[in-house]
Enzyme design. Structure first.
Site, PDB file in Angstrom:
ATOM      1  N   ASP A   1      13.350 -47.073  -5.095  1.00 16.53           N
ATOM      2  CA  ASP A   1      14.427 -47.556  -5.963  1.00 16.53           C
ATOM      3  C   ASP A   1      15.743 -46.946  -5.495  1.00 16.53           C
ATOM      4  OD1 ASP A   1      12.886 -45.306  -6.760  1.00 16.53           O
ATOM      5  OD2 ASP A   1      13.390 -45.530  -8.870  1.00 16.53           O
TER       6      ASP A   1
ATOM      7  N   GLU B   1      15.432 -34.127  -1.074  1.00 15.84           N
ATOM      8  CA  GLU B   1      14.493 -35.249  -1.172  1.00 15.84           C
ATOM      9  C   GLU B   1      14.689 -36.247  -0.025  1.00 15.84           C
ATOM     10  OE1 GLU B   1      15.373 -37.700  -4.594  1.00 15.84           O
ATOM     11  OE2 GLU B   1      17.512 -37.528  -4.274  1.00 15.84           O
TER      12      GLU B   1
END
Length: 515
Positions: free
Chosen positions: A301, A494
């Protein structure tokens, strides 16, 4: 178009006037902040007070009054979790001794310390008053990704499990597996993460694989025997609720897709979803919100990958996740079916073992017919509406290698040629998520650890020394990027921007997170 059901029943955390007013007022930099705040009293009380407040101000509550209301009725985020140091954490796991380079060994030792910072345990209040929290209660402690991600996530946890086993922490892994199995028993599937607002969407299905890693490490077949039915139940969720039938050349094939038929903006990104909906005709809003949730279910996403086939690949308003048959999802399910077949064989249940072997064979045939491209040497997402493959580059195009979901061993070396033809090996700092720069986080120039793994361990399955060598080089590149950024920032991120040297990544809906 009629309204779809909300992402959960809570009139505070999932839908309704209070959520709308607070999120649209943008009192916090990140919409996730509000939906993570625990209530100070029962939800009915809070809603009643809110109604009174709304009536007083004729439904447009001034910002200051709204802030006072939140101070009075909500607590700051993170209150429902306590820090937890895993009981099986030990000072020097064996893998550290195997690292010959002293700088890398020091770094690895520092990373091994992070388990103590990322360990969390749910406070008993959440069990006593579940209605006052968006967090879903878990019996066992767990590891979170870090940063704004204060709860555990589904697909992230697979890589967490691999790391924990490397750090010789099987008890922590067992507790996390039990949490996931409890979620399946309660809800019939695993939510995207342990929050009520994530309830109606899942994430890439890697639970069976987590169980496989745990059992391979511990030989705890009793745990497998006790929980195999629950693993089967989780796979049923995908085959029953996320299946799609495709006809091609007179044959009908069944594969799976990401699909979340629930309405309204995502509570944790409410204002962004509401504003995006303002750019489409009112009749298309519910469908847009459902496609955004399906994009969140994919783990990607967001990405140009889910806007493929829309008029403007740079605008999320054209997102059509559920209209595509994703390579990675089907590879993960194919792998899970193979593992289930092996599990049942090891438990002496040949009937179920045969059932799952047949399911995998059917899926292999369907993937070969619909997703595999012999000329290009890779698999591609299939567009259901336009009946054609999405030929763009994504690391997910090679997921079947990683998942062992192929019958011809020659495909691994074809995949290497595919990477060369796509000029992916020219990127020195990591494999990009796509070759399109859209400002979304699952696109160029970001590189994500799980996607490096898909490609690297996929190529490593080749018997050819050259392909092995490329896999090793790609691994070196990624370690180097992570090490360089860690040396400057003392943190792991991340995602990384690989366009000029390695830097922390960017784009998307929130600031880059440490973890």
């Amino acid at each position: 178009q009629e309204a779809l059901p909300p992402p959960c029943e809570s009139q505070i955390y999932c839908h309704g006037l209070l959520l709308h007013q607070v999120q649209m007022a943008k009192l916090y930099k990140d919409d996730k902040e509000f939906v993570d705040m625990p209530l100070s009293s029962a939800p009915d009380q809070v809603l009643k007070r809110f109604d009174e407040l709304a009536n007083t101000y004729n439904h447009s509550i001034p910002r200051e009054q709204l802030q006072v209301f939140l101070r009075d009725h909500f607590q700051v985020v993170g209150q429902e979790l306590q820090p937890w140091i895993p009981g099986d954490w030990k000072d020097s796991p064996q893998f550290l001794q195997k690292i010959s380079d002293s700088k890398l060994r020091v770094w690895a030792k520092q990373l091994h310390q992070l388990w103590k910072e990322l360990g969390k345990k749910v406070k008993p209040e959440v069990l006593q008053h579940p209605e006052r929290f968006s967090l879903i209660y878990s019996r066992h402690p767990f590891i979170v990704p870090g940063g704004r991600f204060r709860e555990f996530y589904y697909w992230d946890s697979y890589w967490v499990v691999e790391g924990l086993l490397l750090s010789e922490m099987p008890e922590t892994v067992k507790g996390m597996l039990q949490n996931f199995l409890d979620l399946v028993k309660t809800y019939g599937h695993i939510p995207n993460g342990a929050r009520v607002y994530y309830l109606q969407r899942s994430q890439p299905p890697l639970l069976t694989l987590m169980m496989d890693r745990y059992v391979a490490y511990t030989s705890d077949t009793a745990f497998l025997r006790d929980n195999i039915e629950t693993l089967a139940l989780e796979l049923d969720f995908w085959t029953e609720n996320r299946n799609v039938s495709v006809s091609l050349g007179g044959k009908s094939y069944v594969l799976n897709r990401y699909y979340v038929p629930f309405g309204g903006p995502r509570p944790e990104s409410y204002s962004k979803d509401a504003e995006l909906a303002g750019t489409v005709p009112p009749g298309d809003r519910e469908a847009l919100w459902a496609e955004l949730k399906a994009g969140a279910e994919s783990g990607w996403d967001f990405s140009s990958r889910w806007v493929f086939g829309a008029p403007n690949p740079h605008s999320l308003s054209g997102i059509r996740t559920s209209k595509l048959v994703p390579v990675d999802l089907n590879a993960f399910l194919c792998q899970a079916e193979e593992l289930m077949s092996n599990f049942y064989t090891s438990l002496g249940n040949d009937t179920e073992a045969t059932k799952y072997r047949n399911l995998r064979d059917q899926r292999l045939a369907a993937m070969k017919a619909l997703l595999w491209d012999e000329k290009k040497g890779a698999w591609f997402d299939y567009d259901l509406e336009n009946q054609k493959k999405n030929q763009e580059f994504y690391p997910s195009n090679l997921a079947p290698l990683w998942a062992g979901c192929f019958s011809d061993p020659g495909v691994v070396d074809k995949a290497l040629k595919y990477l060369e033809d796509s000029q992916i090996l020219t990127y020195q700092h990591g494999i990009p998520t796509s070759l399109r720069k859209t400002g979304q986080q699952w696109d160029f120039p970001n590189a994500w650890a799980p996607l490096q793994d898909l490609v690297i361990r996929g190529l490593a399955k080749s018997p050819s020394p050259r392909t092995q060598e490329v896999a090793f080089q790609l691994a070196q590149n990624w370690i180097q990027t992570n090490f360089d950024v860690y040396s400057q920032k003392s943190a792991m991120f991340e995602k990384y921007d690989i366009s000029n040297g390695g830097q922390p990544g960017g784009g998307g809906e929130y600031e880059v997170q440490k973890g």
